[in-house]
Design an enzyme around this catalytic site. Structure first.
Site, PDB file in Angstrom:
ATOM      1  N   GLY A  96       0.809  -1.216   0.000  1.00  0.00           N
ATOM      2  CA  GLY A  96       0.000   0.000   0.000  1.00  0.00           C
ATOM      3  C   GLY A  96       0.840   1.262   0.000  1.00  0.00           C
ATOM      4  N   CYS A 349       4.916   7.048  21.891  1.00  0.00           N
ATOM      5  CA  CYS A 349       5.715   7.684  22.931  1.00  0.00           C
ATOM      6  C   CYS A 349       6.982   8.203  22.272  1.00  0.00           C
ATOM      7  CB  CYS A 349       6.060   6.664  23.999  1.00  0.00           C
ATOM      8  SG  CYS A 349       6.932   7.338  25.392  1.00  0.00           S
TER       9      CYS A 349
END
Ligand code: PLP
Length: 409
Positions: A96, A349
């Site tokens: 993709g 994070c």
């Protein structure tokens, strides 16, 4: 910040463990199918001959090569049929991401005078980061926003199109929330303005019906591993007469549009996955949606401060994004993973701070919910007992996490 330190400790604990490949006896409940799906057994079977005895190069004219050529062309026919395209309109890629890059860069290369692009703030990184880079190269990008339910306004899309717009790129369904955009309507609007529309349909192909003849979509990206095919295979649909330049120089594969020896086994697997999706989608979609709704209802009922993110009336049947107030998404993912439930988070994070997902941010979700936003995504192979097991296991784990998390105070 303190939350992040906690997370890193949790992640360190996981990292220090010795990982071995899973086998079925230790299979977790896998609810991360928007990340990747389990290859169907039929897909694996279809691939094996091309990794063993039928190893020819499709460009070779001897029988071994021609057997490989035949497999590639059969797969092209199957993938084209899944979206009601013609085989000549399908170009195989490595997945993709490459299809998205090929579509956008390929159209821009053919229209050097047009320097404006329309896209949305909630695209997958494959489109998002490419458009961000194009901005640094002098392109103007209009980033369309979404409402609180993650919906796009076609009127805003129309207003964004300009005489110098080279192309618009809008995903069919969002990978984090499953919210579906009205790409048929957008295709009509952009066609009326002479602007090609690229649709990233990686999260919808094989899950909901898609017919490229129903609307003037110019280009459409697909990825095999999201529909129980192998990783490393994808395709770009290019409507006849849409002008596109190849990105690489090399051999004459894919009618000179995508050079390089084909990944025959993966392409054959992609073709088989497309056939299976076509045969099963009609029955699978409502069954999967029922399981998704059962999961959602169970978790909302049994967990404090749980909210569904995204338009529940218009989503892919397999996806739910739930925000758990005051929890951190990464901590939820790590804890559930350790306890045999695989899901994922949009948040990451980074550099000592926890950023909520760009999708939930663009939707304007309250940060206290967005930080705890995680995605459960089901598949053809998800069973009712797995869903019941998840409803049973997850609420107490979240409750425990709440007690541990500094953020909860
Ligand atoms: N576009 C969307 C919407 C996706 O969800 C993904 C993968 O998660 C991609 C593109 C990238 O596809 P691939 O992993 O095949 O490169």
């Amino acid at each position: 910040m303190r939350g992040c330190v906690f997370l890193l400790r949790l992640a360190g604990f996981v990292r220090n463990r010795r990982f071995v490949p899973y086998n079925d006896a230790m299979a977790p409940v896998y609810l991360d199918n928007n990340a990747t799906t389990r290859p169907a057994p039929e897909v694996v079977e279809a691939m094996l001959p091309f990794l063993r005895e039928s190893f020819g190069n499709p460009s070779s004219t001897h029988p071994l090569g021609q057997a490989a050529r035949h497999a590639v062309e059969n797969a092209r026919t199957a993938v084209a049929a899944l979206i009601n395209a013609r085989p000549q309109e399908v170009f195989f890629t490595s997945g993709g991401t490459e299809a998205d890059n090929f579509a956008i860069l390929g159209v821009l290369a053919e229209n050097p005078k047009k320097r404006h692009i329309v896209t949305t703030a909630v695209e997958h990184e494959a489109v998002l980061r490419l458009c961000q880079r194009l901005e640094t190269q002098g392109y103007r990008v209009t980033w369309l926003g979404v409402d609180r339910l993650g919906r796009l306004d076609p009127a805003e899309f129309e207003a964004a199109l300009r005489d110098d717009t080279a192309l618009a790129s809008v995903m069919h369904a969002n990978n984090e929330t499953g919210v579906i955009f009205p790409v048929e309507r957008l295709a009509q609007i952009s066609a009326a303005r002479g602007v090609p529309l690229h649709v990233d349909a990686v999260q919808t192909v094989g899950k909901i019906p898609l017919d490229v003849t129903a609307a003037p979509i110019s280009l459409l990206s697909l990825s095999a591993h999201k529909l129980h095919g192998p990783k490393g295979a994808g395709a770009l649909y290019v409507r006849r007469r849409v002008r596109l330049r190849s990105l690489m120089m090399g051999g004459h594969q894919e009618r000179d549009m995508r050079p390089g020896t084909e990944n025959v086994a993966a392409v054959a697997g992609f073709g088989r996955a497309a056939e299976l999706a076509m045969a099963t989608m009609h029955d699978d979609a409502p069954r999967i949606a029922r399981l998704r709704d059962r999961l959602e209802a169970g978790l909302l009922e049994q967990t404090r401060g749980a909210h569904v993110n995204g338009d529940r009336a218009n989503r892919t049947p397999n996806t739910t994004n739930i925000g758990f107030e005051t929890l951190e998404a990464e901590a939820i993912v790590i804890t559930l993973g350790e306890n045999g439930v695989c899901i994922s988070a949009g948040a990451a994070c980074a550099s000592g701070s926890l950023e909520p997902s760009h999708v939930l941010k663009a939707m304007g979700i309250d940060p206290i919910i967005a930080h705890g936003g995680v995605r459960f995504s089901l598949s053809r192979y998800t069973t009712e007992s797995e869903i019941d097991e998840t409803i049973h296991r997850v609420p107490p784990l979240l409750e425990r996490l709440r007690k541990l998390m500094p953020a909860a105070t």
